[in-house]
Design a protein around this motif. Structure first.
Motif, PDB file in Angstrom:
ATOM      1  N   THR A   1       0.843  -1.204   0.000  1.00  0.00           N
ATOM      2  CA  THR A   1       0.000   0.000   0.000  1.00  0.00           C
ATOM      3  C   THR A   1       0.874   1.247   0.000  1.00  0.00           C
ATOM      4  OG1 THR A   1      -1.807  -1.105   1.146  1.00  0.00           O
ATOM      5  CG2 THR A   1      -1.757   1.295   1.288  1.00  0.00           C
ATOM      6  N   HIS A   2       1.855   1.269   0.882  1.00  0.00           N
ATOM      7  CA  HIS A   2       2.715   2.452   0.968  1.00  0.00           C
ATOM      8  C   HIS A   2       3.548   2.629  -0.310  1.00  0.00           C
ATOM      9  CE1 HIS A   2       4.978   5.715   2.638  1.00  0.00           C
ATOM     10  NE2 HIS A   2       6.101   5.082   2.362  1.00  0.00           N
ATOM     11  N   VAL A   3       4.109   1.546  -0.819  1.00  0.00           N
ATOM     12  CA  VAL A   3       4.930   1.646  -2.023  1.00  0.00           C
ATOM     13  C   VAL A   3       4.086   2.130  -3.203  1.00  0.00           C
ATOM     14  CG1 VAL A   3       6.276   0.330  -3.711  1.00  0.00           C
ATOM     15  CG2 VAL A   3       6.659  -0.009  -1.261  1.00  0.00           C
ATOM     16  N   ALA A   4       2.910   1.523  -3.394  1.00  0.00           N
ATOM     17  CA  ALA A   4       2.053   1.910  -4.524  1.00  0.00           C
ATOM     18  C   ALA A   4       1.620   3.372  -4.406  1.00  0.00           C
ATOM     19  CB  ALA A   4       0.831   0.998  -4.597  1.00  0.00           C
TER      20      ALA A   4
ATOM     21  N   SER B   1       1.925   8.911  -6.099  1.00  0.00           N
ATOM     22  CA  SER B   1       2.003  10.332  -5.725  1.00  0.00           C
ATOM     23  C   SER B   1       3.133  11.041  -6.465  1.00  0.00           C
ATOM     24  CB  SER B   1       2.164  10.495  -4.212  1.00  0.00           C
ATOM     25  OG  SER B   1       3.462  10.127  -3.800  1.00  0.00           O
ATOM     26  N   HIS B   2       4.165  10.303  -6.827  1.00  0.00           N
ATOM     27  CA  HIS B   2       5.272  10.867  -7.608  1.00  0.00           C
ATOM     28  C   HIS B   2       5.052  10.692  -9.109  1.00  0.00           C
ATOM     29  CE1 HIS B   2       8.106  11.930  -4.395  1.00  0.00           C
ATOM     30  NE2 HIS B   2       7.651  10.870  -3.754  1.00  0.00           N
ATOM     31  N   GLU B   3       3.876  10.175  -9.486  1.00  0.00           N
ATOM     32  CA  GLU B   3       3.514   9.929 -10.885  1.00  0.00           C
ATOM     33  C   GLU B   3       4.544   9.045 -11.584  1.00  0.00           C
ATOM     34  OE1 GLU B   3       2.613  13.679 -12.727  1.00  0.00           O
ATOM     35  OE2 GLU B   3       0.928  14.027 -11.377  1.00  0.00           O
TER      36      GLU B   3
ATOM     37  N   THR C   1      11.314  11.610 -14.071  1.00  0.00           N
ATOM     38  CA  THR C   1      12.001  12.828 -13.620  1.00  0.00           C
ATOM     39  C   THR C   1      12.145  12.931 -12.109  1.00  0.00           C
ATOM     40  OG1 THR C   1       9.908  14.036 -13.598  1.00  0.00           O
ATOM     41  CG2 THR C   1      11.209  14.120 -15.639  1.00  0.00           C
ATOM     42  N   THR C   2      11.583  11.987 -11.369  1.00  0.00           N
ATOM     43  CA  THR C   2      11.704  12.029  -9.911  1.00  0.00           C
ATOM     44  C   THR C   2      13.131  11.699  -9.503  1.00  0.00           C
ATOM     45  OG1 THR C   2       9.420  11.329  -9.669  1.00  0.00           O
ATOM     46  CG2 THR C   2      10.831  11.059  -7.748  1.00  0.00           C
TER      47      THR C   2
ATOM     48  N   GLU D   1      13.589   8.612   0.008  1.00  0.00           N
ATOM     49  CA  GLU D   1      13.153   9.259   1.254  1.00  0.00           C
ATOM     50  C   GLU D   1      11.650   9.079   1.458  1.00  0.00           C
ATOM     51  OE1 GLU D   1      14.585  13.291   1.052  1.00  0.00           O
ATOM     52  OE2 GLU D   1      16.648  12.667   1.490  1.00  0.00           O
ATOM     53  N   SER D   2      10.877   9.202   0.388  1.00  0.00           N
ATOM     54  CA  SER D   2       9.430   8.999   0.488  1.00  0.00           C
ATOM     55  C   SER D   2       9.094   7.564   0.871  1.00  0.00           C
ATOM     56  CB  SER D   2       8.744   9.337  -0.837  1.00  0.00           C
ATOM     57  OG  SER D   2       8.825  10.700  -1.111  1.00  0.00           O
TER      58      SER D   2
END
Length: 186
Positions: A9-12, A17-19, A50-51, A58-59
């Motif tokens: 859940t967190h990874v997805a 969120s970072h597209e 581009t992230t 960190e995210s």
């Protein structure tokens, strides 16, 4: 399977969120296409775009998940792989960072399907692209597990043979694909 849903859940959510485009692959993806077998982890492939690799690591680390940051940054920058671990459950997610110019990976991402994985809406490889990836992996490793997965996926799904044959030529797995097609029940 260990409780990988929380970590996934967190990874997805982080990737979305970072597209960052991602696709669940491996045995968990095979389950979406009717093939259930035991596994201890979840595999996903992604391209970073581009992230910043540092920003992404960190995210991912903010919710108590463990990842080897230096190895993850290196994998994200150079098309490698790394693990994300949930220390409370022991579950593991293997992340394969793919080059953005890899034609197969771009095609696989463009054909992904939104389904529920472990109760979480996420992106999964199409049945055809999962078969191609597993045949590709089998050609490199000789894994009979990959072959069995392909046989079972082909037996229970109506696969796009034109798509499979086109990409099998590109990936140099045409003979294995034809053997797979011949093994399907009538």
């Amino acid at each position: 399977m260990t409780d990988v849903a929380g970590a996934f859940t967190h990874v997805a959510r982080t990737l979305e969120s970072h597209e960052i485009p991602y696709v669940v692959v491996g045995s968990v993806a095979a389950a979406a296409w009717g093939i259930i077998r035991a596994t201890r982890d979840l595999d996903l492939a992604m391209t970073i775009g581009t992230t910043s690799p540092l920003e992404l690591t960190e995210s991912l680390a903010t919710s108590g998940l463990y990842l080897p940051r230096d190895a993850a940054i290196e994998a994200l920058a150079n098309a490698g792989s790394f693990n994300v671990l949930d220390p409370t459950t022991g579950s593991k997610i293997d992340i394969f960072a793919c080059r953005s110019d890899d034609e197969f990976e771009q095609m696989r991402l463009s054909r992904r399907v939104r389904v529920s994985v472990l109760g979480i809406d996420s992106w999964v490889a199409s049945a055809e692209d999962l078969v191609l990836a597993k045949l590709r992996w089998r050609s490199e490793t000789g894994s009979e597990v990959q072959w069995r997965d392909c046989v079972e996926i082909a037996a229970v799904n109506n696969l796009d043979l034109l798509h499979l044959r086109t990409w099998a030529q590109t990936l140099n797995i045409a003979d294995d694909l034809e053997a797979l097609i011949a093994s399907r029940p009538d």
